[in-house]
Design a protein around this motif. Structure first.
Motif, PDB file in Angstrom:
ATOM      1  N   GLN A 170       0.831  -1.147   0.090  1.00  0.00           N
ATOM      2  CA  GLN A 170       0.032   0.059   0.136  1.00  0.00           C
ATOM      3  C   GLN A 170       0.764   1.277   0.114  1.00  0.00           C
ATOM      4  O   GLN A 170       0.504   2.181  -0.618  1.00  0.00           O
ATOM      5  CB  GLN A 170      -1.096  -0.097   1.170  1.00  0.00           C
ATOM      6  N   LEU A 171       1.938   1.361   0.829  1.00  0.00           N
ATOM      7  CA  LEU A 171       2.754   2.354   0.897  1.00  0.00           C
ATOM      8  C   LEU A 171       3.592   2.644  -0.457  1.00  0.00           C
ATOM      9  O   LEU A 171       3.776   3.733  -0.933  1.00  0.00           O
ATOM     10  CB  LEU A 171       3.763   2.246   1.863  1.00  0.00           C
ATOM     11  N   ARG A 172       3.824   1.748  -1.339  1.00  0.00           N
ATOM     12  CA  ARG A 172       4.317   2.196  -2.689  1.00  0.00           C
ATOM     13  C   ARG A 172       3.442   2.835  -3.494  1.00  0.00           C
ATOM     14  O   ARG A 172       3.858   3.239  -4.436  1.00  0.00           O
ATOM     15  CB  ARG A 172       4.575   0.827  -3.446  1.00  0.00           C
ATOM     16  N   ILE A 173       2.130   2.859  -3.163  1.00  0.00           N
ATOM     17  CA  ILE A 173       1.273   3.579  -4.029  1.00  0.00           C
ATOM     18  C   ILE A 173       1.468   5.202  -3.910  1.00  0.00           C
ATOM     19  O   ILE A 173       1.669   5.892  -4.838  1.00  0.00           O
ATOM     20  CB  ILE A 173      -0.130   3.541  -3.586  1.00  0.00           C
ATOM     21  N   LEU A 174       1.991   5.408  -2.614  1.00  0.00           N
ATOM     22  CA  LEU A 174       2.372   6.842  -2.516  1.00  0.00           C
ATOM     23  C   LEU A 174       3.623   7.384  -3.376  1.00  0.00           C
ATOM     24  O   LEU A 174       3.816   8.477  -3.493  1.00  0.00           O
ATOM     25  CB  LEU A 174       2.763   7.044  -0.811  1.00  0.00           C
ATOM     26  N   ASP A 175       4.568   6.450  -3.748  1.00  0.00           N
ATOM     27  CA  ASP A 175       5.543   6.891  -4.615  1.00  0.00           C
ATOM     28  C   ASP A 175       4.981   7.430  -5.917  1.00  0.00           C
ATOM     29  O   ASP A 175       5.836   8.071  -6.450  1.00  0.00           O
ATOM     30  CB  ASP A 175       6.428   5.524  -4.658  1.00  0.00           C
ATOM     31  N   VAL A 176       4.109   6.812  -6.360  1.00  0.00           N
ATOM     32  CA  VAL A 176       3.531   7.363  -7.885  1.00  0.00           C
ATOM     33  C   VAL A 176       2.492   8.520  -7.709  1.00  0.00           C
ATOM     34  O   VAL A 176       2.073   9.018  -8.525  1.00  0.00           O
ATOM     35  CB  VAL A 176       2.643   6.242  -8.502  1.00  0.00           C
TER      36      VAL A 176
END
Length: 66
Positions: free
Chosen positions: A41-47
């Motif tokens: 879920q946190l990887r979504i914040l990268d985009v």
């Protein structure tokens, strides 16, 4: 696959009780599953903010065409 880990017994017991797990294995498996899910879920914040979008797009007009 058998794996030997030196884990904090109090931490495992707390996790087991909080998660209402009957075994240490179930507590660890649930904790790892939750950890992986959260990291994905946190990887979504990268985009976030990197995706281009059309400022002229009118979703209401698109909906009216249906």
């Amino acid at each position: 696959m058998a794996t030997n880990l030196d884990l904090d017994d109090r931490l495992i017991e707390d996790a087991r009780q909080l998660g209402r797990h009957t075994t240490k294995k179930a507590a660890v498996t649930d904790a790892l599953t939750e950890y992986v899910r959260r990291r994905r879920q946190l990887r979504i914040l990268d985009v976030f903010g990197t995706i281009a979008y059309d400022e002229e797009y009118d979703y209401k007009a698109e909906r009216a065409q249906r």
